[in-house]
Write a protein that holds these residues in place. Structure first.
Motif, PDB file in Angstrom:
ATOM      1  N   CYS A 296       0.431   0.316   0.682  1.00  0.00           N
ATOM      2  CA  CYS A 296       0.106  -1.084   0.879  1.00  0.00           C
ATOM      3  C   CYS A 296       1.458  -1.978   0.919  1.00  0.00           C
ATOM      4  N   ASP A 297       1.084  -3.282   0.973  1.00  0.00           N
ATOM      5  CA  ASP A 297       2.272  -4.051   1.247  1.00  0.00           C
ATOM      6  C   ASP A 297       3.132  -3.752   0.206  1.00  0.00           C
ATOM      7  N   PHE A 298       2.943  -3.852  -1.130  1.00  0.00           N
ATOM      8  CA  PHE A 298       3.589  -3.467  -2.269  1.00  0.00           C
ATOM      9  C   PHE A 298       3.778  -1.811  -2.592  1.00  0.00           C
ATOM     10  N   SER A 299       4.413  -1.316  -1.477  1.00  0.00           N
ATOM     11  CA  SER A 299       4.771   0.106  -1.486  1.00  0.00           C
ATOM     12  C   SER A 299       6.389   0.150  -0.655  1.00  0.00           C
ATOM     13  N   LEU A 300       7.084   1.010  -1.221  1.00  0.00           N
ATOM     14  CA  LEU A 300       8.292   0.905  -0.524  1.00  0.00           C
ATOM     15  C   LEU A 300       8.280   1.333   1.173  1.00  0.00           C
ATOM     16  N   SER A 301       7.181   1.816   1.563  1.00  0.00           N
ATOM     17  CA  SER A 301       7.239   2.296   2.817  1.00  0.00           C
ATOM     18  C   SER A 301       5.577   2.416   3.382  1.00  0.00           C
ATOM     19  N   ASN A 302       5.410   2.826   4.630  1.00  0.00           N
ATOM     20  CA  ASN A 302       4.162   3.241   5.114  1.00  0.00           C
ATOM     21  C   ASN A 302       3.890   4.456   4.786  1.00  0.00           C
ATOM     22  N   TYR A 303       2.861   5.091   4.129  1.00  0.00           N
ATOM     23  CA  TYR A 303       2.631   6.379   4.117  1.00  0.00           C
ATOM     24  C   TYR A 303       0.881   6.562   3.983  1.00  0.00           C
ATOM     25  N   THR A 304       0.560   7.826   4.469  1.00  0.00           N
ATOM     26  CA  THR A 304      -0.738   8.199   4.283  1.00  0.00           C
ATOM     27  C   THR A 304      -0.830   9.583   3.364  1.00  0.00           C
ATOM     28  N   TYR A 305      -1.948   9.804   2.779  1.00  0.00           N
ATOM     29  CA  TYR A 305      -2.189  11.116   2.215  1.00  0.00           C
ATOM     30  C   TYR A 305      -2.618  12.063   3.120  1.00  0.00           C
ATOM     31  N   ALA A 306      -2.752  11.872   4.460  1.00  0.00           N
ATOM     32  CA  ALA A 306      -3.167  13.064   5.169  1.00  0.00           C
ATOM     33  C   ALA A 306      -2.825  12.750   6.679  1.00  0.00           C
TER      34      ALA A 306
ATOM     35  N   PHE B  17      -4.148  17.433   2.756  1.00  0.00           N
ATOM     36  CA  PHE B  17      -3.899  16.109   1.852  1.00  0.00           C
ATOM     37  C   PHE B  17      -2.957  16.290   0.770  1.00  0.00           C
ATOM     38  N   SER B  18      -2.169  15.252   0.622  1.00  0.00           N
ATOM     39  CA  SER B  18      -1.261  15.292  -0.281  1.00  0.00           C
ATOM     40  C   SER B  18      -0.944  14.238  -1.056  1.00  0.00           C
ATOM     41  N   ILE B  19      -0.902  13.875  -2.285  1.00  0.00           N
ATOM     42  CA  ILE B  19      -0.623  12.892  -2.954  1.00  0.00           C
ATOM     43  C   ILE B  19       0.803  12.799  -3.665  1.00  0.00           C
ATOM     44  N   GLU B  20       1.855  13.690  -3.113  1.00  0.00           N
ATOM     45  CA  GLU B  20       3.203  13.876  -3.418  1.00  0.00           C
ATOM     46  C   GLU B  20       3.865  12.616  -3.429  1.00  0.00           C
ATOM     47  N   GLU B  21       3.583  11.721  -2.517  1.00  0.00           N
ATOM     48  CA  GLU B  21       4.285  10.197  -2.671  1.00  0.00           C
ATOM     49  C   GLU B  21       4.171   9.603  -3.606  1.00  0.00           C
ATOM     50  N   ASP B  22       2.963   9.792  -4.474  1.00  0.00           N
ATOM     51  CA  ASP B  22       2.824   8.949  -5.867  1.00  0.00           C
ATOM     52  C   ASP B  22       3.326   9.573  -6.943  1.00  0.00           C
ATOM     53  N   ARG B  23       4.057  10.863  -6.954  1.00  0.00           N
ATOM     54  CA  ARG B  23       4.467  11.538  -8.230  1.00  0.00           C
ATOM     55  C   ARG B  23       5.777  11.135  -8.616  1.00  0.00           C
ATOM     56  N   ASP B  24       6.707  10.444  -7.956  1.00  0.00           N
ATOM     57  CA  ASP B  24       7.859   9.853  -8.635  1.00  0.00           C
ATOM     58  C   ASP B  24       7.466   8.629  -9.421  1.00  0.00           C
ATOM     59  N   ASP B  25       6.735   7.673  -9.053  1.00  0.00           N
ATOM     60  CA  ASP B  25       6.592   6.391  -9.652  1.00  0.00           C
ATOM     61  C   ASP B  25       5.276   6.106 -10.135  1.00  0.00           C
ATOM     62  N   LEU B  26       4.263   6.211  -9.352  1.00  0.00           N
ATOM     63  CA  LEU B  26       2.930   5.437  -9.363  1.00  0.00           C
ATOM     64  C   LEU B  26       2.229   6.182 -10.375  1.00  0.00           C
ATOM     65  N   ILE B  27       2.405   7.725 -10.320  1.00  0.00           N
ATOM     66  CA  ILE B  27       1.183   8.577 -11.361  1.00  0.00           C
ATOM     67  C   ILE B  27       2.222   8.413 -12.644  1.00  0.00           C
ATOM     68  N   PRO B  28       3.404   8.693 -12.842  1.00  0.00           N
ATOM     69  CA  PRO B  28       3.939   8.395 -14.271  1.00  0.00           C
ATOM     70  C   PRO B  28       3.570   7.217 -14.892  1.00  0.00           C
TER      71      PRO B  28
ATOM     72  N   TRP C 181      -5.701   0.514   1.805  1.00  0.00           N
ATOM     73  CA  TRP C 181      -5.645  -0.679   2.677  1.00  0.00           C
ATOM     74  C   TRP C 181      -5.888  -0.368   4.064  1.00  0.00           C
ATOM     75  N   THR C 182      -5.803   1.170   4.357  1.00  0.00           N
ATOM     76  CA  THR C 182      -6.234   1.648   5.610  1.00  0.00           C
ATOM     77  C   THR C 182      -6.500   3.016   5.616  1.00  0.00           C
ATOM     78  N   ALA C 183      -7.236   3.517   6.515  1.00  0.00           N
ATOM     79  CA  ALA C 183      -7.589   4.812   6.699  1.00  0.00           C
ATOM     80  C   ALA C 183      -6.252   5.477   7.256  1.00  0.00           C
ATOM     81  N   PRO C 184      -6.266   6.923   7.362  1.00  0.00           N
ATOM     82  CA  PRO C 184      -4.826   7.243   8.026  1.00  0.00           C
ATOM     83  C   PRO C 184      -4.850   6.918   9.628  1.00  0.00           C
TER      84      PRO C 184
END
Length: 499
Positions: free
Chosen positions: A114-124, A135-146, A166-169
């Motif tokens: 979303c806008d309050f992310s560090l970059s654009n990314y999608t899980y797919a 499908f992967s939520i790897e992007e969330d493992r460093d900050d969001l999930i913890p 905020w959007t589909a892939p």
């Protein structure tokens, strides 16, 4: 004839007066946040003589059941927490989720960027992967999930999470971009599978998602950051024929789907479509709303309309914040003064500019939450929990204010007056509380009240004016005299055992 000795007579008279006073006095605990420096401070001294207007509580007349009150987990907030010392990170999370803090009970997060992310990314990211095998939520493992997991460990009562994309892939959209565009009909089924994969992946992390919205702000955001457009009919079709059945078949039928997820002034055409008949209504658990249409109007008529259209469904505020502002660092006075401006100050059409005057951030929060609770809204979720001194990080540089501002370079934390304002509601009005009727004779005060599951009653009083206000609080004939400071918000707690 027997005579009572004078000293014995006086003792008897004092005893009778004491019993009478005890029977008519309402025992309360009062907490105040004010422009003069109180920060959820316990107030113990009030006038002994009754004067002023009366606020009468009518607990036998109830309205909606509260789902929860809280804020949002964003990648920006989680990233900043990871840059703080362990002590300060724990301090912030305890302040939001601990028993000594705000006790947030309902939260939100974003599905992919979303806008309050560090970059654009999608899980797919793999184009044409309609079964979403990559499908992967790897992007969330460093900050969001913890951050979410640590909050879960701290929270005694737990909290619900509403998740929104905020959007589909991009490859599923007609413009193949993160920003703007529409979901192509041939990818409705794939996007439904995307949601199911998300719920499954987060569940595997030990995080259950309470609710979903099909997309954040389906009217778009001026094509500035991640967005995707839906009309009321398109979104209803997607939920009715794709998302709802898919989640049901995959074992996620208990996840609450909230439609719309944008400003209140546009809600009527949405609820008319979502709840037009039994088939369209089946998979919608309720409606999600935002506050950005105005800095002072909470749109009571629109809220009433939405409730009466679907009286057994949720009506939840899923986002609100001081937007288009850079936070004022350790300047409490700014949050109480009418100096803030939002996007509409500069960019609203001429016919809507009157809805966006300069405003005081505390006033906007207190007025809106009370207005919402008094008009059938059962949940209220703030936006980012933590931002930095710039109002980010935000890849689009869409700066905003959060209740907690941090300086990661110097490991400093600032709890703004907005934090304490949120706490007046979240800490004392608990999930499954019932909003009760209030009769208030003082037009200078905004008031709401709720009876909690433990029997206690929380009364929130907001005095926007520059003069302190005296009033008598009345519950079933028991009364107490209260003074609320000028420019102040109070929570009055009536324990169940003293009622």
């Amino acid at each position: 004839m027997k005579f009572i000795k004078p000293n014995l007579y006086m003792l008897l008279l004092f005893t009778i007066m004491s019993c009478t006073k005890k029977e008519t006095a309402l025992v309360v605990e009062v907490y105040e946040t004010s422009a003069n420096g109180n920060q959820l401070t316990k107030i113990t001294e009030f006038p002994s003589e009754a004067k002023g207007d009366t606020i009468t509580l009518v607990p036998e007349k109830t309205f909606q059941k509260i789902t929860g009150i809280g804020g949002s987990f964003t990648e920006s907030s989680a990233y900043l927490l990871n840059k703080l010392s362990k002590a300060n990170r724990e301090k912030v999370l305890e302040a939001y989720f601990g028993e000594s803090g705000a006790r947030y009970s309902l939260t939100r997060t974003h599905i992919a960027s979303c806008d309050f992310s560090l970059s654009n990314y999608t899980y797919a990211p793999v184009e044409g992967d309609v079964e979403i095998n990559n499908f992967s939520i790897e992007e969330d493992r460093d900050d969001l999930i913890p951050m979410i997991k640590e909050a879960m460990a701290i929270s005694k009562d737990g909290f619900g999470i509403v998740a929104s994309p905020w959007t589909a892939p991009p490859w599923m959209k007609d413009n193949k971009a993160y920003v703007g565009g529409k979901l192509l009909p041939e990818y409705y089924e794939a996007f439904a599978t995307y949601f199911s994969k998300y719920l499954e992946a987060y569940k595997a992390e030990g995080i259950d998602i309470w609710g979903l919205t099909p997309v954040n702000e389906p009217h778009g955001n001026g094509n500035n950051w991640e967005s995707m457009h839906f009309s009321p009919k398109e979104e209803t079709d997607f939920v009715q024929n794709y998302l709802g059945p898919k989640l049901e078949s995959d074992g996620f039928g208990d996840v609450n789907i909230l439609g719309y997820d944008q400003n209140r002034a546009g809600i009527k055409e949405w609820v008319d479509e979502m709840f037009k008949d039994e088939a369209s209504s089946k998979y919608f658990a309720g409606t999600a709303i935002h506050w950005y249409e105005s800095t002072y109007d909470y749109f009571p008529e629109d809220l009433q309309y939405a409730h009466h259209k679907a009286p057994d469904k949720y009506l939840i505020e899923t986002e609100g914040c001081v937007d288009s502002e850079i936070p004022k660092w350790k300047d409490d006075a700014w949050y109480w003064s009418k100096e803030a401006t939002d996007w509409g100050w500069d960019w609203a059409p001429d016919e809507q500019k009157h809805l966006h005057p300069k405003y005081a951030p505390v006033n906007r929060y207190a007025r809106d939450i009370i207005g919402c609770l008094n008009n059938w809204v059962d949940g209220w979720i703030d936006w980012n929990m933590v931002l930095d001194k710039q109002g980010g990080p935000n890849w689009f540089e869409n700066w905003c204010v959060a209740p907690v501002i941090v300086d990661p370079d110097n490991d400093e934390v600032y709890f703004t007056p907005i934090y304490y304002t949120m706490s007046h509601f979240s800490k004392y009005i608990r999930p499954n509380a019932m909003i009760i009727d209030v009769q208030n004779t003082n037009d200078a005060l905004m008031v709401t009240a709720a009876k909690n599951p433990d029997g206690s009653i929380a009364v929130v009083v907001f005095n926007e004016g520059t003069t302190a206000q005296n009033f008598i609080l009345n519950l079933n004939g028991l009364t107490t005299n209260i003074v609320v400071s000028e420019q102040a918000i109070q929570t009055i707690v009536i324990p169940s055992k003293t009622q």
